[in-house]
Design a protein around this motif. Structure first.
Motif, short mmCIF file in Angstrom:
data_model
loop_
_atom_site.label_atom_id
_atom_site.label_comp_id
_atom_site.label_asym_id
_atom_site.label_seq_id
_atom_site.Cartn_x
_atom_site.Cartn_y
_atom_site.Cartn_z
N HIS A 75 -46.22 1.27 -45.02
CA HIS A 75 -46.35 1.70 -46.08
C HIS A 75 -47.69 2.91 -45.61
O HIS A 75 -48.63 2.60 -44.89
CB HIS A 75 -47.34 0.66 -46.96
N VAL A 76 -47.46 4.04 -46.02
CA VAL A 76 -48.48 5.03 -45.67
C VAL A 76 -49.00 5.79 -46.80
O VAL A 76 -48.16 5.98 -47.73
CB VAL A 76 -47.89 6.12 -44.69
N GLN A 77 -49.98 6.54 -46.56
CA GLN A 77 -50.50 7.58 -47.55
C GLN A 77 -49.83 9.04 -47.40
O GLN A 77 -49.59 9.10 -46.31
CB GLN A 77 -52.06 7.51 -47.69
N GLU A 78 -49.30 9.70 -48.45
CA GLU A 78 -48.84 11.02 -48.17
C GLU A 78 -49.72 11.77 -47.23
O GLU A 78 -51.06 11.82 -47.29
CB GLU A 78 -48.59 11.70 -49.58
N GLY A 79 -49.23 12.15 -46.12
CA GLY A 79 -49.92 13.01 -45.17
C GLY A 79 -50.08 12.28 -43.82
O GLY A 79 -50.51 12.90 -42.87
N GLU A 80 -50.15 11.15 -43.99
CA GLU A 80 -50.25 10.32 -42.76
C GLU A 80 -49.15 10.20 -41.71
O GLU A 80 -47.90 10.67 -42.38
CB GLU A 80 -50.58 8.77 -43.26
N ASP A 81 -49.49 10.08 -40.60
CA ASP A 81 -48.31 10.04 -39.63
C ASP A 81 -47.63 8.67 -39.63
O ASP A 81 -48.14 7.59 -40.23
CB ASP A 81 -48.63 10.15 -38.24
N PHE A 82 -46.30 8.77 -39.20
CA PHE A 82 -45.46 7.61 -39.16
C PHE A 82 -44.77 7.38 -37.90
O PHE A 82 -44.03 8.33 -37.42
CB PHE A 82 -44.67 7.47 -40.16
N THR A 83 -44.64 6.31 -37.12
CA THR A 83 -43.73 6.05 -36.10
C THR A 83 -43.04 4.64 -36.40
O THR A 83 -43.59 3.79 -36.47
CB THR A 83 -44.57 6.04 -34.86
N ILE B 5 -23.61 0.00 -34.45
CA ILE B 5 -24.32 -1.30 -34.40
C ILE B 5 -25.90 -0.97 -34.73
O ILE B 5 -26.74 -0.24 -34.40
CB ILE B 5 -24.56 -2.08 -33.14
N PHE B 6 -26.00 -1.30 -36.11
CA PHE B 6 -27.22 -1.09 -36.71
C PHE B 6 -28.28 -2.28 -36.69
O PHE B 6 -27.66 -3.30 -36.68
CB PHE B 6 -27.00 -0.82 -38.39
N GLY B 7 -29.47 -1.96 -36.38
CA GLY B 7 -30.41 -2.80 -36.65
C GLY B 7 -30.95 -3.23 -37.95
O GLY B 7 -30.22 -2.77 -38.84
N LYS B 8 -32.15 -3.87 -38.22
CA LYS B 8 -32.53 -3.94 -39.51
C LYS B 8 -33.23 -2.79 -40.06
O LYS B 8 -33.65 -2.91 -41.33
CB LYS B 8 -33.68 -5.13 -39.41
N GLY B 9 -33.72 -1.81 -39.23
CA GLY B 9 -34.25 -0.80 -39.70
C GLY B 9 -35.91 -0.83 -40.01
O GLY B 9 -36.47 -2.02 -39.81
N THR B 10 -36.38 0.24 -40.25
CA THR B 10 -37.80 0.20 -40.62
C THR B 10 -37.83 0.91 -42.08
O THR B 10 -37.56 1.87 -42.29
CB THR B 10 -38.73 1.11 -39.94
N LYS B 11 -38.33 0.08 -43.09
CA LYS B 11 -38.41 0.69 -44.51
C LYS B 11 -39.75 1.50 -44.68
O LYS B 11 -40.69 0.80 -44.39
CB LYS B 11 -38.25 -0.47 -45.31
N LEU B 12 -39.96 2.69 -44.87
CA LEU B 12 -40.88 3.42 -45.16
C LEU B 12 -41.35 3.69 -46.52
O LEU B 12 -40.25 4.28 -47.18
CB LEU B 12 -40.81 4.90 -44.37
N SER B 13 -42.45 3.52 -47.14
CA SER B 13 -42.72 3.94 -48.30
C SER B 13 -43.93 4.75 -48.36
O SER B 13 -44.87 4.53 -47.27
CB SER B 13 -42.96 2.60 -49.34
N VAL B 14 -43.99 5.72 -49.24
CA VAL B 14 -45.08 6.73 -48.87
C VAL B 14 -45.80 6.70 -50.50
O VAL B 14 -45.35 6.80 -51.30
CB VAL B 14 -44.58 8.29 -48.64
N LYS B 15 -47.26 6.63 -50.33
CA LYS B 15 -47.99 6.52 -51.73
C LYS B 15 -48.51 8.21 -51.79
O LYS B 15 -49.12 8.65 -50.93
CB LYS B 15 -49.03 5.66 -51.40
N PRO B 16 -47.92 8.47 -52.78
CA PRO B 16 -48.64 9.97 -52.99
C PRO B 16 -50.06 10.28 -53.28
O PRO B 16 -50.85 9.17 -53.72
CB PRO B 16 -47.72 10.40 -54.32
#
Lengths: 109, 115
Positions: free
Chosen positions: A12-20, A98-109
């Motif tokens: 979970h990130v704030q809008e404008g933050e970076d994500f990896t 072959i897919f993994g479980k993934g990373t679910k990204l949510s962005v708070k405006p």
């Protein structure tokens, strides 16, 4: 076929933050693909990496393939609400993916 | 719309009934794939075709599942004697083998609910 392991599972990130998000395999990969799936949507191809140490950029997205071809990462600079979704690193095995479980990204405006 | 299409988009069925889903790939694509996705998981490969030949089947594809691509264009996936554990999103994808583009193009999926 063996899945690649992906971390974190959620971010979970704030809008404008970076994500990896990071992807690791116990075996050497011939290639790695990245897909994005928006909530309620279907997977959409982003990129394929093939060469050791490869770095590719798509606007705010930077994809890397490790020197040993056992790991990969996706970095998003200055996230926007449109980046919301699940990001999958995907191993291609012969014809299928072959897919993994993934990373679910949510962005708070 | 020239993308991958799937019908129906939603299917609710009672346990024990048979269901059939259809996938129409991008017209010039010779490869067609079926995946299953449950909540919170990534898609899991089921089977794929190159033209009309079924080249690979996952161990997930029990004998209750059968897929066909009779003329190398559209494909059907049938599930016989459905069970509650079959409830999932069934995704179809297509690609063009032999080109430099590695991507698979996914359809919107058919959501199956078994009651």
């Amino acid at each position: 076929g063996q899945q690649v392991m992906q971390i974190p599972q959620y971010q979970h990130v704030q809008e404008g933050e970076d994500f990896t998000t990071y992807c690791n395999s116990s075996t050497t990969l011939s290639n790695i693909q990245w897909y994005k799936q928006r909530p309620g949507g279907h997977p959409v191809f982003l990129i394929q990496l093939v060469k050791s140490g490869e770095v590719k950029k798509q606007k705010r997205l930077t994809f890397q393939f490790g020197e040993a071809k056992k790991n990969s990462s996706l970095h998003i600079t200055a996230t926007q609400t449109t980046d919301v979704g699940t990001y999958y690193c995907v191993r291609r095995s012969q014809g299928n993916l072959i897919f993994g479980k993934g990373t679910k990204l949510s962005v708070k405006p | 719309d020239t993308g991958v299409s799937q019908n129906p988009r939603h299917k609710i069925t009672k346990r024990g009934q048979n269901v059939t889903f259809r996938c129409d790939p991008i017209s010039e694509h010779n490869r067609l794939y079926w995946y299953r996705q449950t909540l919170g998981q990534g898609p899991e490969f089921l089977t794929y075709f190159q033209n009309e030949a079924q080249l690979e089947k996952s161990r997930l594809l029990s004998d209750r599942f059968s897929a066909e691509r009779p003329k190398g264009s559209f494909s059907t996936l049938e599930i016989q004697r459905t069970e509650q554990g079959d409830s999932a999103m069934y995704l179809c994808a297509s690609s063009l083998a032999g080109t430099s583009g590695p991507e698979q193009y996914f359809g919107p999926g058919t959501r199956l609910t078994v009651t």
